[in-house]
Design an enzyme around this catalytic site. Structure first.
Site, short mmCIF file in Angstrom:
data_model
loop_
_atom_site.label_atom_id
_atom_site.label_comp_id
_atom_site.label_asym_id
_atom_site.label_seq_id
_atom_site.Cartn_x
_atom_site.Cartn_y
_atom_site.Cartn_z
N TYR A 145 9.17 -3.16 3.30
CA TYR A 145 8.74 -3.94 4.47
C TYR A 145 8.87 -5.44 4.21
O TYR A 145 9.20 -6.21 5.12
CB TYR A 145 7.30 -3.58 4.84
CG TYR A 145 7.19 -2.19 5.44
CD1 TYR A 145 7.43 -1.98 6.79
CD2 TYR A 145 6.88 -1.09 4.65
CE1 TYR A 145 7.35 -0.72 7.35
CE2 TYR A 145 6.78 0.18 5.19
CZ TYR A 145 7.02 0.36 6.55
OH TYR A 145 6.95 1.62 7.09
N ARG B 293 -9.75 0.60 20.04
CA ARG B 293 -8.63 -0.32 19.85
C ARG B 293 -8.51 -1.26 21.05
O ARG B 293 -8.23 -2.45 20.89
CB ARG B 293 -7.36 0.50 19.69
CG ARG B 293 -6.11 -0.26 19.36
CD ARG B 293 -4.99 0.77 19.33
NE ARG B 293 -3.74 0.28 18.85
CZ ARG B 293 -2.80 -0.25 19.64
NH1 ARG B 293 -3.03 -0.40 20.93
NH2 ARG B 293 -1.65 -0.63 19.12
N ARG C 203 -4.12 7.12 16.99
CA ARG C 203 -3.88 7.13 18.43
C ARG C 203 -3.97 8.48 19.13
O ARG C 203 -4.05 8.53 20.34
CB ARG C 203 -2.51 6.50 18.72
CG ARG C 203 -2.56 4.99 18.66
CD ARG C 203 -1.17 4.40 18.76
NE ARG C 203 -0.38 4.82 17.62
CZ ARG C 203 0.83 4.35 17.34
NH1 ARG C 203 1.40 3.50 18.14
NH2 ARG C 203 1.47 4.76 16.28
N ARG D 271 -3.56 9.77 8.29
CA ARG D 271 -3.70 9.13 9.61
C ARG D 271 -4.69 9.85 10.52
O ARG D 271 -4.49 9.89 11.74
CB ARG D 271 -2.34 9.06 10.33
CG ARG D 271 -1.33 8.16 9.69
CD ARG D 271 -1.57 6.72 10.10
NE ARG D 271 -0.61 5.85 9.47
CZ ARG D 271 0.50 5.42 10.06
NH1 ARG D 271 0.77 5.76 11.29
NH2 ARG D 271 1.32 4.64 9.42
O1 CP3 Z 1 -4.80 7.83 7.16
C1 CP3 Z 1 -5.61 7.12 7.78
O2 CP3 Z 1 -6.29 7.56 8.75
C2 CP3 Z 1 -5.89 5.72 7.30
C3 CP3 Z 1 -5.22 4.67 7.98
C4 CP3 Z 1 -3.78 4.31 7.70
C5 CP3 Z 1 -3.00 3.59 8.63
N1 CP3 Z 1 -1.81 3.28 8.06
C6 CP3 Z 1 -3.46 3.21 9.97
C7 CP3 Z 1 -2.47 2.79 10.96
C8 CP3 Z 1 -2.98 4.50 6.56
C9 CP3 Z 1 -3.30 5.26 5.27
C10 CP3 Z 1 -1.74 3.83 6.80
C11 CP3 Z 1 -0.66 3.75 5.80
C12 CP3 Z 1 0.65 3.24 6.20
N2 CP3 Z 1 0.95 2.19 7.04
C13 CP3 Z 1 1.86 3.69 5.66
C14 CP3 Z 1 2.01 4.73 4.61
C15 CP3 Z 1 1.72 6.08 5.09
C16 CP3 Z 1 2.73 6.65 6.03
O3 CP3 Z 1 2.36 6.97 7.15
O4 CP3 Z 1 3.88 6.81 5.60
C17 CP3 Z 1 2.91 2.94 6.24
C18 CP3 Z 1 4.39 3.11 6.00
C19 CP3 Z 1 2.30 1.99 7.09
C20 CP3 Z 1 2.97 0.90 7.86
C21 CP3 Z 1 2.67 1.03 9.29
N3 CP3 Z 1 1.47 0.69 9.87
C22 CP3 Z 1 3.50 1.53 10.31
C23 CP3 Z 1 4.91 2.03 10.08
C24 CP3 Z 1 2.77 1.46 11.51
C25 CP3 Z 1 3.24 1.81 12.87
C26 CP3 Z 1 3.06 3.28 12.97
C27 CP3 Z 1 3.10 3.79 14.36
O5 CP3 Z 1 2.77 4.97 14.49
O6 CP3 Z 1 3.41 3.04 15.29
C28 CP3 Z 1 1.49 0.98 11.20
C29 CP3 Z 1 0.36 0.80 12.15
C30 CP3 Z 1 -0.79 1.74 11.97
N4 CP3 Z 1 -1.43 1.92 10.78
C31 CP3 Z 1 -1.41 2.53 12.98
C32 CP3 Z 1 -2.48 3.18 12.35
C33 CP3 Z 1 -3.49 4.09 12.99
C34 CP3 Z 1 -1.04 2.58 14.44
C35 CP3 Z 1 -1.53 1.31 15.03
C36 CP3 Z 1 -1.86 1.39 16.48
O7 CP3 Z 1 -0.95 1.15 17.29
O8 CP3 Z 1 -3.04 1.65 16.82
#
Ligand code: CP3
Length: 359
Positions: A156, A43, A34, A30
């Site tokens: 999910y 964003r 944010r 990640r």
């Molecule tokens: O690593 C990176 O920089 C690449 C981008 C990436 C994102 N999601 C961007 C994202 C990767 C590799 C993921 C994988 C992902 N997404 C996983 C597996 C990895 C982990 O963290 O366990 C999972 C379970 C998800 C599902 C998901 N997507 C969730 C649970 C959320 C909400 C998370 C939160 O912090 O609120 C997302 C959204 C998401 N995916 C964000 C980002 C940067 C936040 C979105 C935002 O509000 O800008």
């Protein structure tokens, strides 16, 4: 077939293949997100997270942001694991402050049996982003493609969003294992095709995120998560234009099953912070490289404390004699509340200290 610039920094790829490196390479799960004010600005312009992820120009812009700030050794495609079930027709959306949700979760037999692997055309925006990012990188560092694991996607897809107890998905697993296997079989085919298409578009390494494998009982994990990641591994292209494409598997909370995870054919295993890296290396020998595993919460401490914790992780893996085959990372994604300056300290320390420890 697009032509890309030659790699200037292949330290990350060499570490994944357990070849010698001058220092320990690092990237952060990640790393685009944010905690960076420039991410929040982009964003806002895009209107939403999905507006970012589905537009290759924006996806390229935010993928590059952490690399402009920090000398990281790899870039990771900006996207999400839930693009695949979205393309299967489940209707992904983000409710404000609530995380991801699906409009049409898999709640009954009819929905499960109607599930199909997606047409790759509907994920073209992801492959376009991969190619565009790879061009923009211009050989600076390698680009990582990724997918969720079949099981983590299923969580999910059945829950319809995040969950604390996985009640719905585990009910299906125990009550109707036939339906669960049907979902996982479909997901495994979809994930393999999705990763192979990312490799064709320009991804130089791939990672499978099994975020919720660690929620499963011993025995159940092997049957419902690990075996489907093994199926993905078997279908994955491991070479592109004569260059090896390393694969990383990461089961959060999977430390107990490390030997078995190391056995499914991946080049590297990701570890969370519950595992000692030296111990892990003794358990798997030199079969795989290891990626991890600093607790992301260390980044809330002061610079001296961060340096001390980094030193512990590097020392646990052991340098220099066995110093090959370690990619430094966090044990899970970076928190949105992380001060960006803490990441500066982290990156500088990993590079400087790992060089110094190699003597
Ligand atoms: O690593 C990176 O920089 C690449 C981008 C990436 C994102 N999601 C961007 C994202 C990767 C590799 C993921 C994988 C992902 N997404 C996983 C597996 C990895 C982990 O963290 O366990 C999972 C379970 C998800 C599902 C998901 N997507 C969730 C649970 C959320 C909400 C998370 C939160 O912090 O609120 C997302 C959204 C998401 N995916 C964000 C980002 C940067 C936040 C979105 C935002 O509000 O800008």
């Amino acid at each position: 077939m697009p032509q890309f610039a030659p790699l200037k920094n292949d330290t990350f790829l060499r570490a994944l293949l357990r070849q010698p490196t001058e220092y320990t390479p690092l990237w952060l799960m990640r790393q685009a997100g944010r905690y960076l004010p420039e991410y929040r600005a982009t964003r806002a312009r895009a209107g939403s997270f999905l507006g970012l992820a589905k537009n290759p120009d924006y996806a390229t812009e935010v993928t590059m942001q952490p690399l402009e700030r920090y000398p990281l050794d790899a870039a990771i495609l900006f996207s999400d694991i839930l693009t695949v079930p979205d393309a299967m027709g489940l209707g992904l959306y983000f409710a404000d402050g609530e995380g991801p949700k699906f409009e049409r979760p898999l709640r009954d037999e009819q929905a499960v049996l109607a599930l199909r692997a997606p047409e790759l055309d509907s994920l073209q925006y992801v492959f376009d982003a991969v190619t565009q990012i790879r061009k923009e990188l211009d050989g600076r560092v390698p680009l990582i493609g990724f997918s969720g694991s079949p099981w983590t996607l299923a969580c999910y897809m059945v829950e319809g969003g995040g969950s604390d107890d996985f009640r719905r998905v585990k009910t299906m697993l125990y009550d109707r294992p036939d339906l669960m296997h049907h979902i996982l079989e479909t997901n495994a085919a979809a994930v393999a095709a999705y990763l192979n298409a990312q490799i064709d578009a320009g991804a130089q390494a791939v990672m499978i995120f099994d975020t919720w494998g660690g929620a499963l009982a011993d025995g159940v994990y092997q049957e419902f998560s690990l075996s489907y990641m093994a199926k993905v591994m078997q279908q994955l292209q491991r070479e592109k234009d004569g260059v090896q494409i390393p694969a990383i598997v990461f089961t959060k909370g999977g430390g107990l099953w490390l030997e078995q995870i190391a056995d499914i054919g991946a080049d590297a295993v990701g570890l969370d912070w519950t595992v000692n890296l030296g111990e892990a290396r003794r358990r798997v020998g030199h079969k795989v490289a290891l990626q991890g595993n600093l607790d992301p919460n260390v980044l809330f401490a002061g610079p001296d404390q961060i340096r001390a914790e980094v030193r512990k992780v590097l020392a646990a893996f052991g340098i220099p004699a066995a110093g090959n085959g370690h990619v430094f990372n966090l044990g899970h994604g970076i928190s949105q509340f992380t001060p960006p300056e803490a990441v500066t300290v982290l990156v500088e320390t990993v590079h400087a200290l790992s060089r110094e420890m190699r003597g």
